[in-house]
Motif scaffolding. Structure first.
Motif, PDB file in Angstrom:
ATOM      1  N   ARG A 150       0.738  -1.053   0.036  1.00  0.00           N
ATOM      2  CA  ARG A 150       0.038   0.164   0.032  1.00  0.00           C
ATOM      3  C   ARG A 150       0.851   1.145   0.117  1.00  0.00           C
ATOM      4  O   ARG A 150       0.690   2.403  -0.669  1.00  0.00           O
ATOM      5  CB  ARG A 150      -0.832   0.163   1.196  1.00  0.00           C
ATOM      6  CG  ARG A 150      -1.822   1.033   1.390  1.00  0.00           C
ATOM      7  CD  ARG A 150      -2.725   1.128   2.593  1.00  0.00           C
ATOM      8  NE  ARG A 150      -3.461   2.177   2.760  1.00  0.00           N
ATOM      9  CZ  ARG A 150      -4.660   2.252   3.863  1.00  0.00           C
ATOM     10  NH1 ARG A 150      -4.547   1.061   4.690  1.00  0.00           N
ATOM     11  NH2 ARG A 150      -5.129   3.246   4.261  1.00  0.00           N
ATOM     12  N   VAL A 151       1.908   1.158   0.833  1.00  0.00           N
ATOM     13  CA  VAL A 151       2.962   2.290   0.797  1.00  0.00           C
ATOM     14  C   VAL A 151       3.498   2.478  -0.393  1.00  0.00           C
ATOM     15  O   VAL A 151       3.853   3.581  -0.833  1.00  0.00           O
ATOM     16  CB  VAL A 151       3.904   2.098   1.842  1.00  0.00           C
ATOM     17  CG1 VAL A 151       4.990   3.314   1.817  1.00  0.00           C
ATOM     18  CG2 VAL A 151       3.321   2.363   3.229  1.00  0.00           C
ATOM     19  N   MET A 152       3.972   1.394  -1.019  1.00  0.00           N
ATOM     20  CA  MET A 152       4.581   1.353  -2.462  1.00  0.00           C
ATOM     21  C   MET A 152       3.880   1.685  -3.562  1.00  0.00           C
ATOM     22  O   MET A 152       3.961   2.799  -4.320  1.00  0.00           O
ATOM     23  CB  MET A 152       5.077  -0.008  -2.742  1.00  0.00           C
ATOM     24  CG  MET A 152       6.232  -0.270  -1.852  1.00  0.00           C
ATOM     25  SD  MET A 152       6.744  -2.255  -2.261  1.00  0.00           S
ATOM     26  CE  MET A 152       7.321  -2.214  -3.857  1.00  0.00           C
ATOM     27  N   LEU A 153       2.515   1.388  -3.597  1.00  0.00           N
ATOM     28  CA  LEU A 153       1.552   1.809  -4.517  1.00  0.00           C
ATOM     29  C   LEU A 153       1.248   3.576  -4.351  1.00  0.00           C
ATOM     30  O   LEU A 153       1.265   4.092  -5.363  1.00  0.00           O
ATOM     31  CB  LEU A 153       0.219   1.030  -4.329  1.00  0.00           C
ATOM     32  CG  LEU A 153      -1.006   1.398  -5.247  1.00  0.00           C
ATOM     33  CD1 LEU A 153      -0.565   1.385  -6.787  1.00  0.00           C
ATOM     34  CD2 LEU A 153      -2.123   0.625  -5.091  1.00  0.00           C
ATOM     35  N   ARG A 154       1.085   3.994  -3.239  1.00  0.00           N
ATOM     36  CA  ARG A 154       0.903   5.325  -2.808  1.00  0.00           C
ATOM     37  C   ARG A 154       2.373   6.186  -3.479  1.00  0.00           C
ATOM     38  O   ARG A 154       2.065   7.144  -4.399  1.00  0.00           O
ATOM     39  CB  ARG A 154       0.727   5.837  -1.461  1.00  0.00           C
ATOM     40  CG  ARG A 154       0.462   7.042  -1.320  1.00  0.00           C
ATOM     41  CD  ARG A 154       0.590   7.608   0.464  1.00  0.00           C
ATOM     42  NE  ARG A 154      -0.345   6.547   1.141  1.00  0.00           N
ATOM     43  CZ  ARG A 154      -0.030   5.625   2.147  1.00  0.00           C
ATOM     44  NH1 ARG A 154       1.259   5.561   2.610  1.00  0.00           N
ATOM     45  NH2 ARG A 154      -0.822   4.971   2.739  1.00  0.00           N
ATOM     46  N   ALA A 167       6.035  -3.334  -9.712  1.00  0.00           N
ATOM     47  CA  ALA A 167       6.437  -4.294  -8.668  1.00  0.00           C
ATOM     48  C   ALA A 167       5.443  -4.602  -7.806  1.00  0.00           C
ATOM     49  O   ALA A 167       5.343  -5.903  -7.164  1.00  0.00           O
ATOM     50  CB  ALA A 167       7.799  -3.657  -7.960  1.00  0.00           C
ATOM     51  N   VAL A 168       4.684  -3.677  -7.464  1.00  0.00           N
ATOM     52  CA  VAL A 168       3.460  -4.041  -6.561  1.00  0.00           C
ATOM     53  C   VAL A 168       2.532  -4.848  -7.216  1.00  0.00           C
ATOM     54  O   VAL A 168       2.157  -5.746  -6.576  1.00  0.00           O
ATOM     55  CB  VAL A 168       2.670  -2.609  -6.359  1.00  0.00           C
ATOM     56  CG1 VAL A 168       1.456  -2.814  -5.503  1.00  0.00           C
ATOM     57  CG2 VAL A 168       3.550  -1.570  -5.682  1.00  0.00           C
ATOM     58  N   ALA A 169       2.343  -4.848  -8.494  1.00  0.00           N
ATOM     59  CA  ALA A 169       1.466  -5.956  -9.024  1.00  0.00           C
ATOM     60  C   ALA A 169       2.064  -7.024  -9.109  1.00  0.00           C
ATOM     61  O   ALA A 169       1.255  -8.112  -8.951  1.00  0.00           O
ATOM     62  CB  ALA A 169       1.160  -5.394 -10.605  1.00  0.00           C
ATOM     63  N   SER A 170       3.461  -7.243  -9.408  1.00  0.00           N
ATOM     64  CA  SER A 170       3.943  -8.723  -9.314  1.00  0.00           C
ATOM     65  C   SER A 170       3.781  -9.327  -7.870  1.00  0.00           C
ATOM     66  O   SER A 170       3.508 -10.504  -7.822  1.00  0.00           O
ATOM     67  CB  SER A 170       5.183  -8.476  -9.817  1.00  0.00           C
ATOM     68  OG  SER A 170       5.232  -8.220 -11.219  1.00  0.00           O
TER      69      SER A 170
END
Length: 246
Positions: A150-154, A167-170
């Protein structure tokens, strides 16, 4: 109602009418007709598309615009689990069975080129019944990882960082493999590496997936075409290409 089997859309229209019409104003009726070609039970959001079309039709007919948060609640009441398609202006983390926004990231997702595909062999049939499919029960390690993602996606959304979004999707795909596994994931990871894709995304309640590419990469066309050929080589023939936001 036409077609009659689209009962979720009918329920949404009824609920929207109840919200839009003030008490004592008298009965309201009409005919709702839905047309469209979104494939069912694949992860394309077909039922949410029907539900939102019904709600928006009621809004237009009664000239009573509804807050998007109210539309989200109606959608969940109508179909049990809803996609977040009603939030058109930004990306949200959405509780699909509660109809509540957990976090509004404030911006739309970074634009990417997607090589989409059906993840299951044709002889296994297509589709997943989202309502009948038991919600995933994540363990504590997965929940902790979701918090990190969640932090990475933000950060990816705010910084328009397509590589970080990939990277988040993977990582999300890897988590989902324990709950709704897709075949040939190792082969798909190899295609990601060989074509320089940003990552791979999969539907968490469907049977579709996609390889993500940087739309602004000068070699994106060549990478996508190679991805198509490599998918064919491992037996994946149902494919489509689109660019998000188009």
């Amino acid at each position: 109602m036409s077609p009659a089997w689209k009962t979720k859309a009918l329920r949404a229209a009824q609920l929207a009418t109840e919200v839009c019409v003030a008490s004592g104003e008298g009965p309201v009726g009409g005919h709702l007709e839905l047309t469209g070609d979104v494939p069912l039970c694949r992860g394309f959001g077909s039922s949410t598309s029907d539900v939102l079309a019904a709600v928006w039709a009621v809004e237009d007919a009664l000239v009573r615009p509804l807050p998007v948060e109210e539309i989200a609640r109606i959608a969940v009441r109508a179909e049990t689990a809803s996609d977040s398609l009603m939030f058109e202006g930004s990306s949200v983390l959405f509780a699909q069975r509660e109809g509540e926004v957990i976090e509004d990231f404030g911006y739309r997702m970074p634009v990417v080129r997607v090589l989409g595909f059906g993840s299951r062999p044709e002889n296994e049939g297509k589709g997943v019944d989202t309502v009948a499919f038991a919600p995933a029960e994540y363990d504590s390690a997965e929940i902790d990882l979701f918090a990190e993602l969640r932090v990475m996606l933000r950060e990816a959304i705010h910084g328009k960082d397509v590589a970080l979004m990939g990277a988040v999707a993977s990582a999300s795909t890897d988590i989902n493999q324990r709950h709704l596994p897709i075949p040939r994931l190792d082969g798909l990871r190899a295609v990601v590496r060989e074509t320089g894709a940003l990552g791979i995304q999969t539907a968490h309640s469907g049977d579709i997936a996609g390889l993500l590419y940087d739309r602004d990469d000068p070699d994106v066309e060549a990478r996508t075409e190679r991805g198509k050929r490599l998918l064919h080589d491992i037996g994946i023939h149902e494919q489509w290409i689109f660019t998000t936001g188009d």
